[in-house]
Design an enzyme around this catalytic site. Structure first.
Site, PDB file in Angstrom:
ATOM      1  N   TYR A   1      91.227 126.437  64.827  1.00  0.00           N
ATOM      2  CA  TYR A   1      90.335 127.096  63.860  1.00  0.00           C
ATOM      3  C   TYR A   1      91.120 127.528  62.628  1.00  0.00           C
ATOM      4  O   TYR A   1      92.136 128.190  62.733  1.00  0.00           O
ATOM      5  CB  TYR A   1      89.653 128.316  64.482  1.00  0.00           C
ATOM      6  CG  TYR A   1      88.542 127.993  65.467  1.00  0.00           C
ATOM      7  CD1 TYR A   1      88.086 126.702  65.653  1.00  0.00           C
ATOM      8  CD2 TYR A   1      87.955 128.992  66.204  1.00  0.00           C
ATOM      9  CE1 TYR A   1      87.062 126.421  66.558  1.00  0.00           C
ATOM     10  CE2 TYR A   1      86.938 128.726  67.109  1.00  0.00           C
ATOM     11  CZ  TYR A   1      86.500 127.442  67.278  1.00  0.00           C
ATOM     12  OH  TYR A   1      85.497 127.176  68.173  1.00  0.00           O
TER      13      TYR A   1
ATOM     14  N   ASP B   1      84.815 133.232  72.018  1.00  0.00           N
ATOM     15  CA  ASP B   1      85.299 131.859  71.964  1.00  0.00           C
ATOM     16  C   ASP B   1      86.215 131.665  70.765  1.00  0.00           C
ATOM     17  O   ASP B   1      85.943 132.186  69.677  1.00  0.00           O
ATOM     18  CB  ASP B   1      84.109 130.895  71.845  1.00  0.00           C
ATOM     19  CG  ASP B   1      84.573 129.477  71.594  1.00  0.00           C
ATOM     20  OD1 ASP B   1      85.128 128.853  72.519  1.00  0.00           O
ATOM     21  OD2 ASP B   1      84.408 128.997  70.460  1.00  0.00           O
TER      22      ASP B   1
END
Length: 106
Positions: free
Chosen positions: A51, A46
């Site tokens: 991020y 994932d």
């Protein structure tokens, strides 16, 4: 393995989160983690474009780049399932549930 819906995707029951790749885990460390996960039978990772965008010096996408570099180095892209999310990366807003057709297809 677990099949995802009506697809032909068969995934390891434990998805590996890639949030730290390219941020608190540098590329060699990330490769070590990914190697160990794959050696244990894992094939489901994932990630998200946002991020580490919040970390000074990062622009987002570092996790996805690291995972892509690892798959290229290992030649295992056909064996991996990458789950990603988009839409929270600063400067790239505008995704919508309804797809807008380009003018040439209108």
């Amino acid at each position: 393995m677990a099949r995802i819906g009506d697809t032909d995707l068969d995934v390891f029951p434990l998805c590996l989160g890639g949030n730290v790749f390219g941020w608190t885990a540098d590329e060699p460390t990330s490769f070590d983690v990914l190697d160990a996960y794959a050696a244990g039978g894992g094939n489901f990772v994932d990630t998200a474009d946002s991020y580490s965008a919040f970390h000074p010096g990062n622009s987002g996408g570092e996790s996805e780049t690291t995972i892509g570099n690892w798959m290229a180095a290992r030649g295992n892209r056909d064996n991996m399932v990458v789950a990603t999310k988009v839409g929270q990366l600063p400067g790239r807003q505008g995704l919508a549930a309804v797809r807008q057709r380009p003018p040439c297809f209108a």
